[in-house]
Scaffold this motif. Structure first.
Motif, PDB file in Angstrom:
ATOM      1  N   LEU A 166      18.890  14.567  -1.242  1.00 55.83           N
ATOM      2  CA  LEU A 166      19.234  15.882  -0.712  1.00 55.83           C
ATOM      3  C   LEU A 166      17.978  16.654  -0.334  1.00 55.83           C
ATOM      4  O   LEU A 166      17.663  17.714  -0.875  1.00 55.83           O
ATOM      5  N   THR A 167      17.233  16.113   0.603  1.00 60.29           N
ATOM      6  CA  THR A 167      16.067  16.817   1.130  1.00 60.29           C
ATOM      7  C   THR A 167      16.531  18.005   1.968  1.00 60.29           C
ATOM      8  O   THR A 167      17.709  18.079   2.367  1.00 60.29           O
ATOM      9  N   ASP A 168      15.642  18.930   2.233  1.00 61.00           N
ATOM     10  CA  ASP A 168      16.013  20.081   3.048  1.00 61.00           C
ATOM     11  C   ASP A 168      16.490  19.624   4.424  1.00 61.00           C
ATOM     12  O   ASP A 168      15.877  18.761   5.072  1.00 61.00           O
ATOM     13  N   GLY A 169      17.613  20.189   4.860  1.00 51.90           N
ATOM     14  CA  GLY A 169      18.236  19.785   6.109  1.00 51.90           C
ATOM     15  C   GLY A 169      19.717  19.526   5.893  1.00 51.90           C
ATOM     16  O   GLY A 169      20.269  19.826   4.833  1.00 51.90           O
ATOM     17  N   LYS A 170      20.379  18.940   6.862  1.00 51.27           N
ATOM     18  CA  LYS A 170      21.817  18.704   6.779  1.00 51.27           C
ATOM     19  C   LYS A 170      22.120  17.303   6.256  1.00 51.27           C
ATOM     20  O   LYS A 170      21.512  16.329   6.680  1.00 51.27           O
ATOM     21  N   HIS A 171      23.079  17.257   5.303  1.00 45.17           N
ATOM     22  CA  HIS A 171      23.494  15.981   4.710  1.00 45.17           C
ATOM     23  C   HIS A 171      24.999  16.023   4.443  1.00 45.17           C
ATOM     24  O   HIS A 171      25.531  17.050   4.012  1.00 45.17           O
ATOM     25  N   LEU A 172      25.645  14.898   4.658  1.00 47.31           N
ATOM     26  CA  LEU A 172      27.071  14.789   4.355  1.00 47.31           C
ATOM     27  C   LEU A 172      27.229  14.266   2.927  1.00 47.31           C
ATOM     28  O   LEU A 172      26.807  13.148   2.605  1.00 47.31           O
ATOM     29  N   LEU A 173      27.831  15.092   2.078  1.00 47.96           N
ATOM     30  CA  LEU A 173      28.131  14.705   0.697  1.00 47.96           C
ATOM     31  C   LEU A 173      29.582  14.233   0.631  1.00 47.96           C
ATOM     32  O   LEU A 173      30.495  14.946   1.063  1.00 47.96           O
ATOM     33  N   HIS A 174      29.774  13.033   0.139  1.00 52.38           N
ATOM     34  CA  HIS A 174      31.112  12.435   0.068  1.00 52.38           C
ATOM     35  C   HIS A 174      31.381  11.997  -1.371  1.00 52.38           C
ATOM     36  O   HIS A 174      30.524  11.397  -2.017  1.00 52.38           O
ATOM     37  N   MET A 175      32.587  12.322  -1.872  1.00 55.77           N
ATOM     38  CA  MET A 175      32.969  11.934  -3.234  1.00 55.77           C
ATOM     39  C   MET A 175      34.229  11.087  -3.187  1.00 55.77           C
ATOM     40  O   MET A 175      35.151  11.352  -2.405  1.00 55.77           O
ATOM     41  N   GLN A 176      34.269  10.071  -4.050  1.00 53.53           N
ATOM     42  CA  GLN A 176      35.455   9.232  -4.218  1.00 53.53           C
ATOM     43  C   GLN A 176      35.830   9.174  -5.696  1.00 53.53           C
ATOM     44  O   GLN A 176      34.950   9.175  -6.562  1.00 53.53           O
ATOM     45  N   ILE A 177      37.133   9.102  -5.957  1.00 56.80           N
ATOM     46  CA  ILE A 177      37.641   8.929  -7.316  1.00 56.80           C
ATOM     47  C   ILE A 177      38.556   7.714  -7.338  1.00 56.80           C
ATOM     48  O   ILE A 177      39.446   7.574  -6.482  1.00 56.80           O
ATOM     49  N   GLU A 191      42.075   1.205  -6.440  1.00 57.49           N
ATOM     50  CA  GLU A 191      41.803   1.758  -5.121  1.00 57.49           C
ATOM     51  C   GLU A 191      41.491   3.248  -5.217  1.00 57.49           C
ATOM     52  O   GLU A 191      41.714   3.887  -6.246  1.00 57.49           O
ATOM     53  N   ILE A 192      40.991   3.808  -4.132  1.00 58.08           N
ATOM     54  CA  ILE A 192      40.661   5.233  -4.085  1.00 58.08           C
ATOM     55  C   ILE A 192      41.935   6.060  -4.272  1.00 58.08           C
ATOM     56  O   ILE A 192      42.954   5.817  -3.620  1.00 58.08           O
ATOM     57  N   ILE A 193      41.883   7.033  -5.182  1.00 57.56           N
ATOM     58  CA  ILE A 193      43.035   7.924  -5.386  1.00 57.56           C
ATOM     59  C   ILE A 193      42.771   9.318  -4.842  1.00 57.56           C
ATOM     60  O   ILE A 193      43.711  10.104  -4.676  1.00 57.56           O
ATOM     61  N   ALA A 194      41.507   9.638  -4.568  1.00 58.51           N
ATOM     62  CA  ALA A 194      41.177  10.894  -3.895  1.00 58.51           C
ATOM     63  C   ALA A 194      39.749  10.799  -3.377  1.00 58.51           C
ATOM     64  O   ALA A 194      38.890  10.162  -3.995  1.00 58.51           O
ATOM     65  N   GLU A 195      39.505  11.425  -2.224  1.00 58.03           N
ATOM     66  CA  GLU A 195      38.159  11.475  -1.683  1.00 58.03           C
ATOM     67  C   GLU A 195      38.023  12.683  -0.764  1.00 58.03           C
ATOM     68  O   GLU A 195      39.023  13.242  -0.277  1.00 58.03           O
ATOM     69  N   GLY A 196      36.801  13.107  -0.547  1.00 59.16           N
ATOM     70  CA  GLY A 196      36.557  14.247   0.318  1.00 59.16           C
ATOM     71  C   GLY A 196      35.074  14.418   0.567  1.00 59.16           C
ATOM     72  O   GLY A 196      34.239  13.794  -0.087  1.00 59.16           O
ATOM     73  N   ASP A 197      34.743  15.269   1.536  1.00 62.58           N
ATOM     74  CA  ASP A 197      33.333  15.483   1.835  1.00 62.58           C
ATOM     75  C   ASP A 197      33.082  16.920   2.270  1.00 62.58           C
ATOM     76  O   ASP A 197      34.012  17.668   2.593  1.00 62.58           O
ATOM     77  N   VAL A 198      31.810  17.281   2.247  1.00 57.78           N
ATOM     78  CA  VAL A 198      31.360  18.597   2.702  1.00 57.78           C
ATOM     79  C   VAL A 198      29.982  18.417   3.326  1.00 57.78           C
ATOM     80  O   VAL A 198      29.159  17.639   2.820  1.00 57.78           O
ATOM     81  N   LEU A 199      29.751  19.090   4.423  1.00 55.39           N
ATOM     82  CA  LEU A 199      28.450  19.045   5.077  1.00 55.39           C
ATOM     83  C   LEU A 199      27.544  20.082   4.426  1.00 55.39           C
ATOM     84  O   LEU A 199      27.840  21.275   4.461  1.00 55.39           O
ATOM     85  N   LEU A 200      26.472  19.609   3.806  1.00 61.68           N
ATOM     86  CA  LEU A 200      25.541  20.499   3.103  1.00 61.68           C
ATOM     87  C   LEU A 200      24.330  20.793   3.974  1.00 61.68           C
ATOM     88  O   LEU A 200      23.701  19.880   4.511  1.00 61.68           O
ATOM     89  N   ASN A 201      24.019  22.067   4.103  1.00 63.99           N
ATOM     90  CA  ASN A 201      22.785  22.504   4.743  1.00 63.99           C
ATOM     91  C   ASN A 201      21.835  22.863   3.608  1.00 63.99           C
ATOM     92  O   ASN A 201      21.903  23.950   3.040  1.00 63.99           O
ATOM     93  N   VAL A 202      20.980  21.920   3.246  1.00 63.81           N
ATOM     94  CA  VAL A 202      20.181  22.017   2.021  1.00 63.81           C
ATOM     95  C   VAL A 202      18.920  22.847   2.263  1.00 63.81           C
ATOM     96  O   VAL A 202      18.145  22.576   3.187  1.00 63.81           O
TER      97      VAL A 202
END
Length: 551
Positions: A166-177, A191-202
């Motif tokens: 997570l260096t300074d700049g934009k990164h896509l954070l994605h989580m899976q459960i 198998e995946i039961i939930a997942e999602g992402d958020v675009l982080l401007n670090v």
């Protein structure tokens, strides 16, 4: 042919996959229209919003992440973890399933897996595991650090590659459960039961103007004069700015003594030199100190005395002769045969002790561990509670009065607070509250080889025994344990700096350097945070020790 949107297809796939297996327990079902609309998704928010109050406008698609930002997640699932595990192992009962499996969490940055971890079986409570179809937890909550397992998970993610990803700049954070279950030597993952992402401007690297940073002026304190020694003030200003900008989190105070005098004194987050601070397990070291005084005055014969001299161990559960032979030294060096290790899910883990009515009984009831090498070090808080109880029943007037008369009053420490066990014995597991400068006095006592203002409070022999590398710390390179003190080397500017130190949850530390004129105290409240001790180590190696060496 008409194509289904990818997300709707995912919902149907997840629902269909797990619907093939009949539920073992009843779950809470779909809890809201938002839940139904986001089945199989993880949503991120900037605030702690209960799922019942969560609205579409609260959901983050893009977010500026700074050192002071918070980040929360809510996962909407189609079933409970017990039923997901039932799909992986249909023959096990509900009780057996939640003892063998749980959720697996994975975090990706820009499409690359950075950290994956399995939540320990048994958490949360079984009733929740049977019924819950959503998870709502903080990943980052700066106002309530270390409260939930999810915050610890985020800390582990950072320390296992997330921080560098997570260096300074934009990164896509994605989580899976996913669900997982441990079956003998095999880990089975669903198998995946939930997942999602958020675009982080670090933006985690602050711009610091050293010219605007002012160090706190040092003034005398009872028993401590002002040092005139030189140090690199720019380094300390950089450290101070990084603390204030949240790069180093939940730091409350930094005190440095040089030759027994105050050289640096800085406070943060509302603390000052009069604040009584909870140092957690730093307090264990005080039990070692009082033990040394009690031996010196003849109330204890020596650290070779055994438990059978203080307790009828036949009256406790899991009696064995090995318990009888446990010595005070075994408790001081955390190497007794009891099956207690706070770093594992052992019967004697301190978290199992605190809910009980009698902590000494809890410890002495424990079975012995005959598979671990007999003299191997293992972090065992309950053993230090037993040591406190031995002191309390041995020294005149009890531990609290004795410590005040023989330790605190000679050091000029008048303001402090003990926590207590359920039997109202001073709690030597940790938590004794002192001012940062009084913690520094305590460290200086050891630096002075037990002497304070011309009075030998501790014998030089006891200090030497305390500052002996009695035990190797398993899994750590060149780290050792003395008499309830830790030992390690700092490698700074090509120099090896030997330090014995007290350490407590949250990053609390008292460092004593036998070969240098310094005592360093760091008070912190990053309780339960994975970053707590690593950030203190970074403060020491990047700022404090270079500042002291570069005069």
């Amino acid at each position: 042919m008409m194509r289904l949107p990818v997300f709707i297809f995912l919902q149907l796939f997840i629902t269909g996959l797990y619907a093939q297996q009949k539920d073992l327990v009843a779950n809470q079902g779909i809890t809201s229209d938002l839940h139904r609309a986001n089945l199989g998704r993880i949503l991120f928010t900037a605030q702690n919003i209960p799922p019942s109050a969560l609205q579409q406008k609260d959901i983050l698609k893009e977010y500026t992440l700074t050192n002071k930002s918070n980040l929360f997640m809510t996962a909407f699932m189609n079933n409970s973890i017990t039923n997901y595990l039932h799909g992986l192992s249909p023959d096990l009962t509900a009780d057996s399933l939640v003892k063998a499996g749980n959720y697996q969490f994975a975090l990706f940055v820009d499409g690359r897996l950075v950290y994956e971890s399995n939540l320990y079986p048994g958490a949360p409570f079984k009733a929740v595991q049977d019924t819950a179809t959503l998870i709502s937890k903080p990943l980052i909550d700066n106002e309530h650090e270390g409260v939930f397992w999810s915050q610890y998970y985020w800390g582990r993610f950072l320390s296992h590659g997330g921080d560098s990803a997570l260096t300074d700049g934009k990164h896509l954070l994605h989580m899976q459960i996913r669900p997982y279950i441990q079956l003998a030597a095999e880990v089975k993952v669903g198998e995946i039961i939930a997942e999602g992402d958020v675009l982080l401007n670090v933006h985690r690297k602050p711009e610091i103007n050293i010219a605007k940073v002012q160090l706190h002026p040092v003034s005398p304190y009872p028993g401590l004069d002002i040092s005139k020694d030189k140090f690199d003030s720019v380094r300390i200003k950089e450290m101070k700015a990084n603390i204030e900008e949240g790069v180093f989190k939940h730091i409350n105070g930094v005190v440095v003594l040089s030759k027994g005098k105050i050289l640096i004194e800085e406070y943060f987050n509302g603390d000052d030199r009069y604040t009584l601070h909870d140092p957690r397990s730093v307090g264990k070291s005080f039990a070692s100190t009082v033990t040394g005084i009690a031996i010196q005055e003849g109330y204890l014969k020596g650290e070779q005395q055994q438990l059978k001299e203080f307790y009828d161990l036949h009256r406790f559960e899991n009696y064995t002769a090995e318990k009888e032979d446990v010595s005070i030294k075994d408790l001081l060096t955390m190497s007794s045969v009891f099956d207690g290790d706070d770093g594992t899910n052992s019967p004697g883990n301190e978290e199992n002790m605190y809910p009980t009515e009698n902590w000494v009984k809890f410890a002495l009831d424990l079975p012995v561990n005959l598979t671990r090498p007999k003299t191997e070090w293992h972090y065992f808080t309950a053993g230090v509670v037993v040591l406190g109880d031995i002191l309390n029943k041995t020294v005149p007037g009890g531990l609290e009065k004795y410590a005040d008369l023989k330790l605190f009053k000679p050091l000029g420490i008048t303001q402090y607070e003990w926590p207590y066990t359920p039997q109202h014995v001073p709690n030597t597991a940790g938590g004794i509250r002192l001012r940062a400068l009084d913690f520094a006095k305590y460290g200086q006592l050891y630096k002075n080889e037990g002497k304070w203002n011309g009075t030998q409070i501790l014998t030089r022999e006891w200090v030497a025994k305390t500052f002996t590398k009695h035990k190797v710390i398993p899994g750590r390179k060149e780290e050792y344990y003395g008499y309830l003190f830790w030992n390690k080397q700092f490698n700074v500017a090509g120099k090896q700096l030997n330090a014995f130190y007290c350490a407590g949850n949250g990053g609390n530390s008292i460092f004593i350097f036998p070969d240098q004129p310094w005592v360093v105290v760091i008070t912190a409240s990053a309780y339960g945070a994975a970053y707590a001790h690593p950030q203190v180590a970074k403060m020491m190696t990047t700022y404090i020790l270079p500042a002291l060496l570069n005069k």
